[in-house]
Design a protein around this motif. Sequence first.
Motif, PDB file in Angstrom:
ATOM      1  N   GLN A 176      35.352 -41.429  19.526  1.00  0.00           N
ATOM      2  CA  GLN A 176      34.263 -40.846  20.303  1.00  0.00           C
ATOM      3  C   GLN A 176      34.173 -39.333  20.090  1.00  0.00           C
ATOM      4  N   GLU A 177      35.319 -38.687  19.892  1.00  0.00           N
ATOM      5  CA  GLU A 177      35.310 -37.247  19.593  1.00  0.00           C
ATOM      6  C   GLU A 177      34.481 -36.978  18.347  1.00  0.00           C
ATOM      7  N   HIS A 178      34.643 -37.854  17.342  1.00  0.00           N
ATOM      8  CA  HIS A 178      33.944 -37.657  16.075  1.00  0.00           C
ATOM      9  C   HIS A 178      32.441 -37.885  16.212  1.00  0.00           C
ATOM     10  N   ARG A 179      32.036 -38.636  17.222  1.00  0.00           N
ATOM     11  CA  ARG A 179      30.609 -38.828  17.543  1.00  0.00           C
ATOM     12  C   ARG A 179      30.087 -37.625  18.308  1.00  0.00           C
ATOM     13  N   LEU A 180      30.895 -37.229  19.308  1.00  0.00           N
ATOM     14  CA  LEU A 180      30.424 -36.228  20.266  1.00  0.00           C
ATOM     15  C   LEU A 180      30.337 -34.830  19.663  1.00  0.00           C
ATOM     16  N   TYR A 181      31.390 -34.408  18.954  1.00  0.00           N
ATOM     17  CA  TYR A 181      31.468 -32.993  18.580  1.00  0.00           C
ATOM     18  C   TYR A 181      30.322 -32.583  17.645  1.00  0.00           C
ATOM     19  N   PRO A 182      30.059 -33.356  16.576  1.00  0.00           N
ATOM     20  CA  PRO A 182      28.932 -32.973  15.715  1.00  0.00           C
ATOM     21  C   PRO A 182      27.596 -32.972  16.470  1.00  0.00           C
ATOM     22  N   ALA A 183      27.421 -33.925  17.364  1.00  0.00           N
ATOM     23  CA  ALA A 183      26.163 -34.001  18.117  1.00  0.00           C
ATOM     24  C   ALA A 183      26.001 -32.775  19.015  1.00  0.00           C
ATOM     25  N   VAL A 184      27.102 -32.371  19.670  1.00  0.00           N
ATOM     26  CA  VAL A 184      27.025 -31.188  20.533  1.00  0.00           C
ATOM     27  C   VAL A 184      26.814 -29.929  19.698  1.00  0.00           C
ATOM     28  N   LEU A 185      27.487 -29.838  18.564  1.00  0.00           N
ATOM     29  CA  LEU A 185      27.311 -28.627  17.740  1.00  0.00           C
ATOM     30  C   LEU A 185      25.854 -28.461  17.314  1.00  0.00           C
ATOM     31  N   ARG A 186      25.225 -29.545  16.920  1.00  0.00           N
ATOM     32  CA  ARG A 186      23.808 -29.458  16.533  1.00  0.00           C
ATOM     33  C   ARG A 186      22.967 -28.889  17.672  1.00  0.00           C
ATOM     34  N   ARG A 187      23.195 -29.416  18.873  1.00  0.00           N
ATOM     35  CA  ARG A 187      22.433 -28.950  20.033  1.00  0.00           C
ATOM     36  C   ARG A 187      22.763 -27.496  20.346  1.00  0.00           C
TER      37      ARG A 187
ATOM     38  N   ILE B 233      33.316 -22.892  21.081  1.00  0.00           N
ATOM     39  CA  ILE B 233      33.370 -24.166  21.798  1.00  0.00           C
ATOM     40  C   ILE B 233      34.635 -24.926  21.396  1.00  0.00           C
ATOM     41  N   ASN B 234      35.023 -25.864  22.255  1.00  0.00           N
ATOM     42  CA  ASN B 234      36.279 -26.603  22.063  1.00  0.00           C
ATOM     43  C   ASN B 234      36.047 -28.072  22.378  1.00  0.00           C
ATOM     44  N   ILE B 235      36.834 -28.925  21.734  1.00  0.00           N
ATOM     45  CA  ILE B 235      36.853 -30.332  22.143  1.00  0.00           C
ATOM     46  C   ILE B 235      38.196 -30.634  22.782  1.00  0.00           C
ATOM     47  N   HIS B 236      38.136 -31.344  23.900  1.00  0.00           N
ATOM     48  CA  HIS B 236      39.343 -31.652  24.664  1.00  0.00           C
ATOM     49  C   HIS B 236      39.355 -33.149  24.970  1.00  0.00           C
ATOM     50  N   PRO B 237      40.533 -33.803  24.815  1.00  0.00           N
ATOM     51  CA  PRO B 237      40.572 -35.269  24.963  1.00  0.00           C
ATOM     52  C   PRO B 237      40.733 -35.744  26.411  1.00  0.00           C
ATOM     53  N   SER B 238      39.807 -35.350  27.265  1.00  0.00           N
ATOM     54  CA  SER B 238      39.733 -35.907  28.619  1.00  0.00           C
ATOM     55  C   SER B 238      38.325 -35.692  29.142  1.00  0.00           C
ATOM     56  N   LEU B 239      38.023 -36.344  30.243  1.00  0.00           N
ATOM     57  CA  LEU B 239      36.757 -36.121  30.928  1.00  0.00           C
ATOM     58  C   LEU B 239      36.972 -34.946  31.889  1.00  0.00           C
ATOM     59  N   LEU B 240      36.794 -33.739  31.371  1.00  0.00           N
ATOM     60  CA  LEU B 240      36.981 -32.545  32.202  1.00  0.00           C
ATOM     61  C   LEU B 240      36.038 -32.609  33.394  1.00  0.00           C
ATOM     62  N   PRO B 241      36.462 -32.109  34.585  1.00  0.00           N
ATOM     63  CA  PRO B 241      37.628 -31.240  34.802  1.00  0.00           C
ATOM     64  C   PRO B 241      38.966 -31.971  34.958  1.00  0.00           C
ATOM     65  N   LYS B 242      38.987 -33.274  34.722  1.00  0.00           N
ATOM     66  CA  LYS B 242      40.275 -33.968  34.780  1.00  0.00           C
ATOM     67  C   LYS B 242      41.148 -33.594  33.574  1.00  0.00           C
ATOM     68  N   TYR B 243      42.441 -33.486  33.813  1.00  0.00           N
ATOM     69  CA  TYR B 243      43.468 -33.412  32.775  1.00  0.00           C
ATOM     70  C   TYR B 243      43.266 -32.285  31.772  1.00  0.00           C
ATOM     71  N   ARG B 244      43.248 -31.072  32.277  1.00  0.00           N
ATOM     72  CA  ARG B 244      43.360 -29.923  31.371  1.00  0.00           C
ATOM     73  C   ARG B 244      44.776 -29.934  30.784  1.00  0.00           C
TER      74      ARG B 244
ATOM     75  N   ARG C   3      37.908 -45.199  33.528  1.00  0.00           N
ATOM     76  CA  ARG C   3      37.243 -44.612  32.364  1.00  0.00           C
ATOM     77  C   ARG C   3      37.943 -43.324  31.956  1.00  0.00           C
ATOM     78  N   HIS C   4      37.842 -43.048  30.664  1.00  0.00           N
ATOM     79  CA  HIS C   4      38.495 -41.868  30.075  1.00  0.00           C
ATOM     80  C   HIS C   4      37.600 -41.424  28.933  1.00  0.00           C
ATOM     81  N   GLY C   5      37.918 -40.303  28.304  1.00  0.00           N
ATOM     82  CA  GLY C   5      37.064 -39.884  27.204  1.00  0.00           C
ATOM     83  C   GLY C   5      37.378 -38.483  26.741  1.00  0.00           C
ATOM     84  N   CYS C   6      36.340 -37.782  26.299  1.00  0.00           N
ATOM     85  CA  CYS C   6      36.521 -36.448  25.728  1.00  0.00           C
ATOM     86  C   CYS C   6      35.355 -35.562  26.141  1.00  0.00           C
ATOM     87  N   SER C   7      35.599 -34.264  26.051  1.00  0.00           N
ATOM     88  CA  SER C   7      34.602 -33.283  26.465  1.00  0.00           C
ATOM     89  C   SER C   7      34.507 -32.171  25.426  1.00  0.00           C
ATOM     90  N   VAL C   8      33.318 -31.632  25.237  1.00  0.00           N
ATOM     91  CA  VAL C   8      33.127 -30.390  24.495  1.00  0.00           C
ATOM     92  C   VAL C   8      32.627 -29.353  25.495  1.00  0.00           C
TER      93      VAL C   8
END
Length: 197
Positions: free
Chosen positions: A173-184, A106-117, A132-137
């Motif tokens: 937000q990446e630091h919130r999201l990535y650990p939460a997604v990894l657990r799931r 899995i990867n973390i990317h700093p955009s709301l994919l599929p925007k801005y690969r 709005r903007h953000g990050c995706s795993v």
Amino acid sequence: SASVAIFLSGGGSNMRALVEDMQGDHPARPCVVLSNVADAGGIAWARERGIATEVVDHRPFGDDRAAFEAALSAALAPHAPDLICLAGFMRKLTGGFTDTWAGRMINIHPSLLPKYRGLHTHARALENGDARHGCSVHEVTAALDDGPILGQASLAVHPDDTPESLAARVLVQEHRLYPAVLRRFVAGDRTPLLLTA
Ligand code: GAR
């Protein structure tokens, strides 16, 4: 518990967030931190923490991505990871590697994919006037910054934002999201986690 290899190329703040979460009753443990950059800040931090580290410099391999990826696989083998988390790893991986790890990387990317690969995601969001903007795993496939989305965190863009100010808020937000997604993900849950700042 699941063994997790973390790949990075830089400071490794996402790696730190993952490692700090993988404690106690967490169902996974970091088995190695791997970098293609020898002096990446994340490597020094992992070493100080007593986590195994590997450096595989891409430069001697030139355009031979298959040979670079063979070296990655050789460096990983003794650590026997079950999963790979890309955390600011700035090398493209070919199908030869991504197919081997399909469903397990899995990867973390700093955009709301599929925007801005790709690169310069924050500047591109600002140029487009996004509200709005953000990050995706996401799961890693052979196509860059593609693959099933496992989670996203979004935030409001401010009128006075610069690429730097936006990057800093997204990183939180990446630091919130990535650990939460990894657990799931370790628990077999692939339904997207959607967070709002
Ligand atoms: C993070 O913003 C991550 O999303 C991004 O690099 C940064 C690494 O920071 N990744 C990519 O752009 C992948 N193409 P970190 O080293 O502090 O985790």
